[in-house]
Scaffold this active site. Structure first.
Site, PDB file in Angstrom:
ATOM      1  N   ARG A 116       0.821  -1.233   0.000  1.00  0.00           N
ATOM      2  CA  ARG A 116       0.000   0.000   0.000  1.00  0.00           C
ATOM      3  C   ARG A 116       0.851   1.278   0.000  1.00  0.00           C
ATOM      4  NH1 ARG A 116      -3.318  -2.938   3.653  1.00  0.00           N
ATOM      5  NH2 ARG A 116      -5.007  -3.918   2.492  1.00  0.00           N
ATOM      6  N   LYS A 138       2.331  11.824 -11.124  1.00  0.00           N
ATOM      7  CA  LYS A 138       1.658  10.784 -11.918  1.00  0.00           C
ATOM      8  C   LYS A 138       2.610   9.598 -12.060  1.00  0.00           C
ATOM      9  CE  LYS A 138      -1.465  13.276 -15.028  1.00  0.00           C
ATOM     10  NZ  LYS A 138      -1.732  13.630 -16.429  1.00  0.00           N
ATOM     11  N   GLU A 180       8.976  18.398 -24.468  1.00  0.00           N
ATOM     12  CA  GLU A 180       8.091  18.739 -23.339  1.00  0.00           C
ATOM     13  C   GLU A 180       8.375  20.166 -22.844  1.00  0.00           C
ATOM     14  OE1 GLU A 180       5.607  16.874 -22.570  1.00  0.00           O
ATOM     15  OE2 GLU A 180       6.123  14.736 -22.638  1.00  0.00           O
ATOM     16  N   LYS A 218       5.500  23.641 -15.071  1.00  0.00           N
ATOM     17  CA  LYS A 218       4.681  22.456 -14.792  1.00  0.00           C
ATOM     18  C   LYS A 218       4.230  22.455 -13.332  1.00  0.00           C
ATOM     19  CE  LYS A 218       4.091  17.536 -14.807  1.00  0.00           C
ATOM     20  NZ  LYS A 218       4.390  16.215 -15.325  1.00  0.00           N
ATOM     21  N   GLU A 228      -5.770  16.903 -11.866  1.00  0.00           N
ATOM     22  CA  GLU A 228      -6.155  17.189 -13.253  1.00  0.00           C
ATOM     23  C   GLU A 228      -7.663  17.388 -13.443  1.00  0.00           C
ATOM     24  OE1 GLU A 228      -3.578  15.266 -16.215  1.00  0.00           O
ATOM     25  OE2 GLU A 228      -5.421  14.894 -17.347  1.00  0.00           O
ATOM     26  N   ARG A 232      -4.526  21.706 -14.720  1.00  0.00           N
ATOM     27  CA  ARG A 232      -3.480  20.753 -15.092  1.00  0.00           C
ATOM     28  C   ARG A 232      -3.710  20.157 -16.481  1.00  0.00           C
ATOM     29  NH1 ARG A 232      -0.535  16.089 -11.430  1.00  0.00           N
ATOM     30  NH2 ARG A 232       0.819  15.392 -13.106  1.00  0.00           N
ATOM     31  N   ASN A 236      -1.649  18.581 -21.121  1.00  0.00           N
ATOM     32  CA  ASN A 236      -1.901  17.537 -22.114  1.00  0.00           C
ATOM     33  C   ASN A 236      -1.762  18.053 -23.539  1.00  0.00           C
ATOM     34  OD1 ASN A 236      -2.434  15.474 -20.258  1.00  0.00           O
ATOM     35  ND2 ASN A 236      -4.489  16.305 -19.892  1.00  0.00           N
ATOM     36  N   HIS A 239      -0.504  15.954 -26.481  1.00  0.00           N
ATOM     37  CA  HIS A 239      -0.552  14.550 -26.058  1.00  0.00           C
ATOM     38  C   HIS A 239      -1.771  13.784 -26.583  1.00  0.00           C
ATOM     39  CE1 HIS A 239       2.707  15.837 -23.514  1.00  0.00           C
ATOM     40  NE2 HIS A 239       2.881  14.621 -23.037  1.00  0.00           N
ATOM     41  N   HIS A 243       0.009  10.825 -27.887  1.00  0.00           N
ATOM     42  CA  HIS A 243      -0.134   9.495 -27.277  1.00  0.00           C
ATOM     43  C   HIS A 243      -0.676   8.484 -28.290  1.00  0.00           C
ATOM     44  CE1 HIS A 243      -0.108  10.445 -22.662  1.00  0.00           C
ATOM     45  NE2 HIS A 243       1.079  10.133 -23.117  1.00  0.00           N
ATOM     46  N   HIS A 258       8.454   8.804 -26.784  1.00  0.00           N
ATOM     47  CA  HIS A 258       7.401   9.661 -26.226  1.00  0.00           C
ATOM     48  C   HIS A 258       7.609  11.139 -26.622  1.00  0.00           C
ATOM     49  CE1 HIS A 258       4.339  11.066 -23.459  1.00  0.00           C
ATOM     50  NE2 HIS A 258       5.193  11.983 -23.038  1.00  0.00           N
TER      51      HIS A 258
HETATM   52  N1  LIG Z   1       4.559  10.925 -15.115  1.00  0.00           N
HETATM   53  C1  LIG Z   1       4.494  11.940 -15.944  1.00  0.00           C
HETATM   54  O1  LIG Z   1       3.939  13.016 -15.627  1.00  0.00           O
HETATM   55  C2  LIG Z   1       5.148  11.830 -17.293  1.00  0.00           C
HETATM   56  C3  LIG Z   1       5.340  12.990 -18.078  1.00  0.00           C
HETATM   57  C4  LIG Z   1       5.989  12.852 -19.293  1.00  0.00           C
HETATM   58  C5  LIG Z   1       6.440  11.613 -19.722  1.00  0.00           C
HETATM   59  N2  LIG Z   1       6.235  10.519 -18.946  1.00  0.00           N
HETATM   60  C6  LIG Z   1       6.700   9.204 -19.376  1.00  0.00           C
HETATM   61  O2  LIG Z   1       8.121   9.235 -19.490  1.00  0.00           O
HETATM   62  C7  LIG Z   1       8.537   8.215 -20.404  1.00  0.00           C
HETATM   63  C8  LIG Z   1       9.583   8.780 -21.333  1.00  0.00           C
HETATM   64  O3  LIG Z   1      10.693   9.186 -20.579  1.00  0.00           O
HETATM   65  P1  LIG Z   1      12.149   9.213 -21.212  1.00  0.00           P
HETATM   66  O4  LIG Z   1      12.122   9.921 -22.495  1.00  0.00           O
HETATM   67  O5  LIG Z   1      13.079   9.655 -20.160  1.00  0.00           O
HETATM   68  O6  LIG Z   1      12.365   7.684 -21.581  1.00  0.00           O
HETATM   69  P2  LIG Z   1      13.339   6.544 -20.971  1.00  0.00           P
HETATM   70  O7  LIG Z   1      13.186   6.427 -19.533  1.00  0.00           O
HETATM   71  O8  LIG Z   1      13.078   5.349 -21.814  1.00  0.00           O
HETATM   72  O9  LIG Z   1      14.785   7.131 -21.254  1.00  0.00           O
HETATM   73  C9  LIG Z   1      15.229   7.280 -22.569  1.00  0.00           C
HETATM   74  C10 LIG Z   1      16.511   6.488 -22.817  1.00  0.00           C
HETATM   75  O10 LIG Z   1      17.604   7.189 -22.213  1.00  0.00           O
HETATM   76  C11 LIG Z   1      18.339   6.282 -21.371  1.00  0.00           C
HETATM   77  N3  LIG Z   1      18.927   7.101 -20.327  1.00  0.00           N
HETATM   78  C12 LIG Z   1      18.291   7.753 -19.331  1.00  0.00           C
HETATM   79  N4  LIG Z   1      19.160   8.518 -18.660  1.00  0.00           N
HETATM   80  C13 LIG Z   1      20.373   8.330 -19.218  1.00  0.00           C
HETATM   81  C14 LIG Z   1      21.655   8.879 -18.986  1.00  0.00           C
HETATM   82  N5  LIG Z   1      21.877   9.821 -18.057  1.00  0.00           N
HETATM   83  N6  LIG Z   1      22.675   8.453 -19.766  1.00  0.00           N
HETATM   84  C15 LIG Z   1      22.463   7.563 -20.761  1.00  0.00           C
HETATM   85  N7  LIG Z   1      21.276   7.031 -21.057  1.00  0.00           N
HETATM   86  C16 LIG Z   1      20.236   7.420 -20.285  1.00  0.00           C
HETATM   87  C17 LIG Z   1      17.319   5.268 -20.940  1.00  0.00           C
HETATM   88  O11 LIG Z   1      17.940   4.071 -20.537  1.00  0.00           O
HETATM   89  C18 LIG Z   1      16.508   5.094 -22.214  1.00  0.00           C
HETATM   90  O12 LIG Z   1      17.187   4.219 -23.086  1.00  0.00           O
HETATM   91  C19 LIG Z   1       7.288   7.737 -21.124  1.00  0.00           C
HETATM   92  O13 LIG Z   1       6.932   6.491 -20.637  1.00  0.00           O
HETATM   93  C20 LIG Z   1       6.240   8.783 -20.751  1.00  0.00           C
HETATM   94  O14 LIG Z   1       4.941   8.252 -20.765  1.00  0.00           O
HETATM   95  C21 LIG Z   1       5.603  10.607 -17.743  1.00  0.00           C
END
Ligand SMILES: NC(=O)c1ccc[n+]([C@@H]2O[C@H](COP(=O)([O-])OP(=O)(O)OC[C@H]3O[C@@H](n4cnc5c(N)ncnc54)[C@H](O)[C@@H]3O)[C@@H](O)[C@H]2O)c1
Length: 357
Positions: A116, A138, A180, A218, A228, A232, A236, A239, A243, A258
Site C-alpha cells: 500500500r 503521476k 516537453e 509544470k 487534473e 493541469r 496535455n 498529447h 499518445h 514519447h
Molecule cells: N509521469 C508523468 O507526468 C510523465 C510525463 C511525461 C512523460 N512521462 C513518461 O516518461 C517516459 C519517457 O521518458 P524518457 O524519455 O526519459 O524515456 P526513458 O526512460 O526510456 O529514457 C530514454 C533512454 O535514455 C536512457 N537514459 C536515461 N538517462 C540516461 C543517462 N543519463 N545516460 C544515458 N542514457 C540514459 C534510458 O535508458 C533510455 O534508453 C514515457 O513512458 C512517458 O509516458 C511521464
C-alpha cells in the site's frame, strides 16, 4: 548552490547532487533498506557516481530493469514486487528511482502499490524526466497500445534534478525532453518559448536554468490542480495526438519515442488551432518550423487513420464520448476541453504528407 521548488508536500531540488540535501536526506533513512531502481543504461552511466559519491548507499540493493517503453508493463512490475518480497522489503524502506521517465513512472507505480505504498524519491537522468515525468505525482504503466492506462497519483518524498547526468544522454533523447519544454512554453509562458529557441544542449549551466524554468511552469499547474480537474489539463497539449501516435507505433517494428510523438502531436494540435482560427498562421509556422528543425515527421499511411483514431477514442482525458484536446489561442496561451473529430486527424495526416514532400 542549488535551487528549490516547493511542490505538493515535497521539494524538488535543482543543482549538482553533491550540493543538494541528498546526503542529509539519506541520513534520515540510515536504519532502513535502500533500493535503487535502474535500467541498463542508467546502471552503466549513472549508478557508479551515486554509489561512490554518497555515504549510506554501500548496502543498497540495486534492481536492474530492462530499458525502454516496451518494458513499462505489468510483467516487469510483477518481477520487481516478487523480488522485493523475497528481499523482505518493508514499509519503512526507501526506493530511489534513478533513470528516465520509464524508470520514474514505473518505479513510482511499483513503490506506490507495494504494501500500500513505500517511500520513494526520483533522481531523473533524462531531460524529459527532469522537466516532466518526475514532477507532478503521476505514476503508471502501459497496457498494450494504451499509454499509462494503469497508474496512480502518488508523490515522491523528494526529487533531485542534476543536469550533470545529461552528459551521457544521447542527443536524440535530449531532444525528446526538449519537446516537453517546448510544450511548457507554448501553453503558458512565451518567454520560456523564446529562451528555448537558442538552447545549447552542450552548455550545462544554461541548461540548468532552462530546466528550472520548465519545471516551475509544470509545477505551478500541478500545485493548484494535482488531480487534473481543470488547470493541469493544459499539460496535455500535444498529447491527444501524441499518445495516439506513440501507441500506434508500439505495434510497429520501430517505436516512436514519447518526446518525439509529443513534438509531432504539438504540430498537429497547433495546426488544428490554426484551422479553427484560434491561432494565427504566423504563430503556427513559427511553431512547426522550430519543431521540424529538430524532429522528423514519420510517414503515415492513410489506412492507419481508423486505428489511430480508435486509440484517441480511448484516451483517459475524454468525456461525453468525445476526444478532448488542448488547443492554442496564442503562443503562451491555451484552452482546454476542445473536441476533436476524425476529420481533424485526416487534416493532420494531409499536413504531415505536405511537410514531408
Ligand atoms: N509521469 C508523468 O507526468 C510523465 C510525463 C511525461 C512523460 N512521462 C513518461 O516518461 C517516459 C519517457 O521518458 P524518457 O524519455 O526519459 O524515456 P526513458 O526512460 O526510456 O529514457 C530514454 C533512454 O535514455 C536512457 N537514459 C536515461 N538517462 C540516461 C543517462 N543519463 N545516460 C544515458 N542514457 C540514459 C534510458 O535508458 C533510455 O534508453 C514515457 O513512458 C512517458 O509516458 C511521464
Amino acid at each position: 548552490m542549488f535551487q528549490k521548488i516547493e511542490s505538493n508536500g515535497y521539494e524538488i531540488e535543482v543543482g549538482s547532487l553533491e550540493n543538494t540535501s541528498f546526503s542529509e536526506f539519506l541520513d534520515g533513512y540510515s536504519q532502513v533498506k535502500k533500493l535503487i531502481l535502474v535500467d541498463e543504461n542508467t546502471h552503466d552511466h549513472c549508478l557508479e557516481y551515486l554509489l561512490t559519491a554518497f555515504n549510506g548507499l554501500e548496502d543498497a540493493e540495486v534492481m536492474l530493469m530492462p530499458c525502454g517503453e516496451e518494458n513499462k508493463v505489468l510483467e516487469v512490475c510483477f518481477q520487481v514486487w516478487e523480488a522485493w518480497t523475497d528481499y523482505k522489503i518493508g514499509r519503512k524502506d526507501l526506493v530511489i528511482n534513478l533513470g528516465g521517465g520509464v524508470v520514474t513512472d514505473m518505479g513510482g507505480f511499483i513503490a506506490s502499490i507495494y504494501k500500500r505504498g513505500i517511500d520513494f524519491i526520483h533522481i531523473p537522468t533524462s531531460l524529459l524526466a527532469m522537466v516532466d515525468a518526475s514532477v507532478g505525482g503521476k505514476t503508471g504503466i502501459d497496457l498494450g497500445m494504451h499509454k499509462n492506462q494503469l497508474g496512480v497519483f502518488s508523490n515522491p518524498k523528494k526529487v533531485f534534478v542534476d543536469a550533470g547526468f545529461l552528459t551521457t544522454l544521447p542527443n536524440v533523447e535530449i531532444k525528446n525532453g526538449f519537446a516537453e519544454m517546448i510544450k511548457h512554453g507554448l501553453i503558458l509562458d512565451r518567454k520560456h518559448w523564446e529562451n528555448l529557441k537558442s538552447i545549447d544542449f552542450d552548455d550545462k549551466a544554461s541548461l540548468t536554468e532552462l530546466i528550472f524554468e520548465s519545471i516551475n511552469i509544470k509545477n505551478n499547474l500541478v500545485k493548484v490542480d494535482p488531480f487534473e480537474k481543470n488547470e493541469r489539463k493544459k499539460l496535455n497539449f500535444g498529447h491527444t495526438f501524441g499518445h495516439a501516435f506513440e501507441g500506434f507505433f508500439m505495434g510497429e517494428a520501430v517505436l516512436l519515442a514519447h518526446g518525439h510523438a509529443v513534438a509531432i502531436g504539438i504540430i498537429a494540435e497547433s495546426y488544428i488551432s490554426f484551422e479553427r482560427k484560434l491561432l494565427s498562421e504566423a504563430n503556427f509556422i513559427e511553431i512547426s518550423t522550430l519543431i521540424c528543425s529538430h524532429f522528423e515527421i514519420p510517414t503515415f499511411k492513410n489506412e492507419w487513420v481508423d486505428l489511430i483514431f480508435n486509440l484517441m477514442l480511448n484516451d483517459k482525458k475524454n468525456f461525453d464520448e468525445k476526444v478532448q484536446c488542448v488547443l492554442l489561442s496564442d503562443i503562451g496561451e491555451c484552452i482546454v476541453d476542445q473536441p476533436i473529430y476524425k476529420k481533424d486527424l485526416m487534416l493532420v495526416m494531409d499536413l504531415f504528407a505536405n511537410l514531408n514532400s
